[in-house]
Design a protein around this motif. Structure first.
Motif: not given
Length: 373
Positions: A13-14, A16-18, A41, A43, A93
């Motif tokens: 998940p996330d 784009r944040g990673w 995380c 975010a 990730t």
């Protein structure tokens, strides 16, 4: 690129944040991991107060995290998501279950791995092989023979897609039932050197290519010593087949020792410049090996090279071609047979013929060496 089981695709998940976190100036592997340990995380990292981030990583990094991402960063994130739409492409990730366990244990594991191919190989029992780009004919034959023996034992061979020993190791690994992982020092969408383009395509089909660098990252000299820590980090040990006294392979070997990995080296002629590095490593404590079994017995005692006698005898090789394959360094008959794809019995007869003709000599320990006439 190969089609893979959708369950193997990264579902982190996330993402784009990673991706955004990995692109922030000043946030490298170590600081990034520290932030994730503290906040959980990406975010949460971006949502944290500037003071909380600055207390961990300093004001410059806190300011960089608080700043809006540049348009070039957003474009790269969009480009990466488009790249992931191609079957076989992955971004793993640091928190992804598919992220290789052994790599996660090194001091500075990458926050992200860009991968093409079978990511399950990243967690398979592995041996790394490195050596000179300007390898001798004999050195490349040795690398291919060792890699094929490891592959026959079910291991994955990890190397760096360079010319010379690396390319021979990848080729040897794909000739057996095992496979290979290529760790590259550019973006995963770039093949370097260009001469290995076809080899890279085959590895993407049958093995795995990984990079810690974002897509489009160019060829920079500083990338490759840093890349070497991933080659050693993925594997239980590193085998140096041929290396000069000043060689990037020695960097990989020393990183392996720092990571607690075993280091092995193949000796060569005292007159060969490409053997100086291996001899130096042996003096420093690397284990001298002249057969794949030496490595297997040490770090994979349950592995065994299958008996290939059932394949039937291979035809004889022309004498000049056999002498070229023999090179000028001592080599055992088994290693030469594996490198040439010859039946051991037929090879023994040819070696005896060449010995009687004065083209080679038999050395202690079952080794043969070409005589320069």
């Amino acid at each position: 690129m190969q089609d893979t089981d959708p369950t193997q695709q990264s579902a982190q998940p996330d993402l784009r944040g990673w991706l955004r976190l990995s692109l922030v100036p000043g946030v490298g592997c170590v600081l990034g991991a520290r932030l994730l340990d503290a906040f959980g995380c990406p975010a949460a990292v971006f949502a944290a107060s500037r003071d909380a981030v600055a207390a961990l990583c300093g004001a410059p990094v806190a300011d960089a995290l608080a700043a809006p991402p540049p348009s070039t960063g957003q474009q790269l994130i969009d480009r990466t998501e488009a790249w992931l739409a191609t079957p076989g492409n992955h971004v793993l990730t640091l928190h992804d279950p598919a992220y290789p366990r052994m790599l996660r244990e090194i001091y500075d594991p990458p926050l992200l791995l860009y991968a093409i191919g079978n990511v399950a190989l990243l967690s398979a029992p592995s041996i790394a092989m490195v050596g000179s780009r300007n390898a001798s004919t004999q050195g490349k034959a040795n690398a291919q023979a060792f890699a094929r023996a490891f592959s026959n034992a079910g291991l994955t061979v990890v190397s760096g897609l360079a010319l010379g020993i690396d390319a021979a190791a990848h080729e040897g690994a794909m000739a057996g039932p095992g496979s290979t992982v290529a760790v590259i020092g550019t973006g995963a969408d770039i093949v370097y050197p260009a001469r290995n383009h076809q080899l890279a395509h085959r590895i993407a089909q049958a093995g795995c290519i990984i990079s810690e660098y974002p897509l489009g990252h160019p060829v920079l000299a500083s990338n490759f010593p840093r890349r070497n820590r991933l080659i050693s980090g993925l594997a239980a040990g590193v085998l140096v087949v041929e290396a000069a006294a000043q060689s990037g392979s020695l960097i990989t070997a020393r990183m392996a020792a720092e990571q607690g990995r075993d280091v092995f080296a193949v000796p060569g002629s005292i007159h060969a410049p490409m053997s100086k590095g291996c001899h130096q490593l042996i003096r420093e404590g690397a284990k001298l090996v002249d057969a794949a079994a030496d490595v297997l017995d040490d770090i994979f005692p349950g592995a065994a090279v299958p008996d290939n006698a059932a394949r039937g005898p291979a035809p004889a090789m022309p004498s000049e071609q056999l002498l070229d394959a023999l090179g000028y360094d001592p080599i055992g008959a088994d290693a030469l047979a594996a490198a040439c794809g010859l039946d051991a019995g037929r090879l023994s007869a040819q070696l005896l013929t060449l010995e009687l003709a004065g083209h080679l000599e038999r050395l202690p320990g079952g080794l043969f060496q070409r005589v320069n006439r």
